[in-house]
Write an enzyme that holds these catalytic residues in place. Sequence first.
Site, PDB file in Angstrom:
ATOM      1  N   GLU A 248       0.829  -1.209   0.000  1.00 19.41           N
ATOM      2  CA  GLU A 248       0.000   0.000   0.000  1.00 19.41           C
ATOM      3  C   GLU A 248       0.864   1.260   0.000  1.00 19.41           C
ATOM      4  O   GLU A 248       0.580   2.217  -0.719  1.00 19.41           O
ATOM      5  CB  GLU A 248      -0.953   0.028   1.211  1.00 19.41           C
ATOM      6  CG  GLU A 248      -2.007  -1.069   1.221  1.00 19.41           C
ATOM      7  CD  GLU A 248      -3.106  -0.874   0.175  1.00 19.41           C
ATOM      8  OE1 GLU A 248      -3.094   0.142  -0.532  1.00 19.41           O
ATOM      9  OE2 GLU A 248      -3.964  -1.779   0.061  1.00 19.41           O
TER      10      GLU A 248
ATOM     11  N   ARG B 123       1.041   3.825  -3.179  1.00 19.64           N
ATOM     12  CA  ARG B 123       0.473   5.157  -2.936  1.00 19.64           C
ATOM     13  C   ARG B 123       1.562   6.195  -2.709  1.00 19.64           C
ATOM     14  O   ARG B 123       1.574   7.254  -3.322  1.00 19.64           O
ATOM     15  CB  ARG B 123      -0.466   5.128  -1.728  1.00 19.64           C
ATOM     16  CG  ARG B 123      -1.673   4.246  -1.966  1.00 19.64           C
ATOM     17  CD  ARG B 123      -2.601   4.199  -0.764  1.00 19.64           C
ATOM     18  NE  ARG B 123      -3.446   3.023  -0.839  1.00 19.64           N
ATOM     19  CZ  ARG B 123      -4.761   3.011  -0.628  1.00 19.64           C
ATOM     20  NH1 ARG B 123      -5.390   4.108  -0.305  1.00 19.64           N
ATOM     21  NH2 ARG B 123      -5.456   1.890  -0.719  1.00 19.64           N
TER      22      ARG B 123
ATOM     23  N   ASP C  47      -5.226  -9.450  -8.274  1.00 17.96           N
ATOM     24  CA  ASP C  47      -5.366  -8.525  -9.402  1.00 17.96           C
ATOM     25  C   ASP C  47      -4.082  -7.955 -10.001  1.00 17.96           C
ATOM     26  O   ASP C  47      -3.740  -8.203 -11.167  1.00 17.96           O
ATOM     27  CB  ASP C  47      -6.325  -7.371  -9.024  1.00 17.96           C
ATOM     28  CG  ASP C  47      -6.022  -6.733  -7.662  1.00 17.96           C
ATOM     29  OD1 ASP C  47      -5.025  -7.108  -7.023  1.00 17.96           O
ATOM     30  OD2 ASP C  47      -6.788  -5.840  -7.235  1.00 17.96           O
TER      31      ASP C  47
ATOM     32  N   GLU D 167     -11.467   1.150 -10.844  1.00 17.37           N
ATOM     33  CA  GLU D 167     -11.058   0.220 -11.914  1.00 17.37           C
ATOM     34  C   GLU D 167     -11.856   0.355 -13.216  1.00 17.37           C
ATOM     35  O   GLU D 167     -11.277   0.316 -14.306  1.00 17.37           O
ATOM     36  CB  GLU D 167     -11.107  -1.232 -11.416  1.00 17.37           C
ATOM     37  CG  GLU D 167     -10.049  -1.582 -10.375  1.00 17.37           C
ATOM     38  CD  GLU D 167     -10.349  -1.047  -8.970  1.00 17.37           C
ATOM     39  OE1 GLU D 167     -11.526  -0.670  -8.729  1.00 17.37           O
ATOM     40  OE2 GLU D 167      -9.439  -1.000  -8.120  1.00 17.37           O
TER      41      GLU D 167
END
Length: 538
Positions: free
Chosen positions: A105, A109, A235, A430
């Site tokens: 994360e 980010r 994903d 998405e």
Amino acid sequence: MIAFYIYNRPQPIVKQDLQPIDRSRTNKVVQALRHSMLSYEKYAWGKDELLPLSQTGSDWFTLGLTIIDGTDTSFVMGQTDILAKCQEWIETMSFAQEGNSNVFEITIRVVGGLLSAFQLTHHPIYKQKAQELADILLVAFETHFPLSSVNLKERKAIAAHFNNGASSTAEATTLQLEFKYLSHVTGNPIYWNKVQEIMQRFFALDRPSGLVPVFLNPYSGQLQGNEIRLGSRGDSYYEYLAKQWIQTNFTEPVFEREYRKSVEGIRRHLLGISQPHGFLFVGERPNGLGDIFSTKMDHLVCFLPGTLALAATRGKRVTTKDRHKLSKQDLRDLELAEELARSCYEMYRQTPTGLASEIVFWNASPVTKRLPTPSVLDYHQGLVETADTRSVPDDGETDQDTRFKYLNPDRQMLDFEIHTYDGHNLLRPETVESLFVLYRITGKQQYREWGWSIFESFEKYSKIESGYTCLVNGLMIPPPKRDKMESFWVGETLKYFYLLFADEDVLPLDRFVFNTEAHPLPVFEPKEELKKQLLFLS
Ligand code: DMJ
């Protein structure tokens, strides 16, 4: 004193030759960004996220995630006043935070956001901060695969507290774009080599059909469990296979090979067809490649159409007339991308609020079960042909797909079900991301129209006086609201909306690759000097 290094593109980033409708739409998206960031500034400045209902903020890693995710978006939209505030905060930010910061994360980010701001503005503070953080994160790379978290203050890596310390497959394999680019701009090979070693070890594992379980054990280096899906925890493994190939200008064929193998695996094992309308969807294999096929599809899977289209065309515009120039394989991938983008759009269009839920369960047509799986797409594409759609469109401008002429215009969910606790909408990006990529690639106006209808639904149901907020349930009118504005709303969703309507040479897809948090990084080839010290895979 804040110094701005203005991005030295030959063109201004916002050009004025947009059609009036697109100018009006980009303006509305800019207003949405301003409303989001100014509300955040008022109630939650410095916190990770805004809680718009309670008009306060909350922390996850205590790294000002909304500021960092919002910095390059503010730049791209020309909002220099907001950019200045973000930059001022970043100049004095501290990484010495307690608690468990998730390596994935904060890489996508924070490291990604800072590097993107660096390449856009050329201000050295962003690179300096990205490197400072990455240097701390390196402590997580001492096991076979990275441990899932780091205590940044103590500079100590920490395994996940569940599932025997397993890391998510997507998390371990979605650090590469950021760390490789960091090596490129700093000249230090360590970042590149650390993440490349992860891929080297990963590619040595047995991965039938290129599909992988969603957990791996960082200590033993083995894949763990049998759950195969392109949604949560799986994903961006697939996304970064394609994007690593693109990032270094297609010079590392191993990523093409692995990516294509996975796409073939997706075709063979994960596609289904819905009823009554025959939408193509990506299901799950909860028990490996055996008999069990679940029709569950996370909204997260909707990154896939964009990735497929990007890789099939290498980010270049391919109009309907030009499609014959693509290889058979690329053409099939682009067609698959368009089919799946439609299904993702339907996940919005068929709900009462026009906003997709986190998860749907498709109603599988019996044909999904009857056919040997490799034939699902062929059958589907056969349907397309027999439905007489191949003659149109020839200008790539309109959606004249006659299969969907009689689609129920009401917001009735016929093709999928949403289970009781799955109706939430988290302002996720998405689908918008895929619509943006597909618009850029195909030039079809339909993608802009679909995107606009989604934007209007967010305006109607997620916007409140103090920001934009997640929904507890997008199936109810009015929808009950959940008190959170996710940082990816400003980092990704609004950026992709803006780019969908903006001039097409803003961040062209053949020169920039977006990390999985929508932070654009340039396509590059490592400099000769550095190249000698980098690990390349064959
Ligand atoms: C983002 O942090 C990234 O897009 C990630 O790849 C998936 N989850 C969120 C958005 O949905």
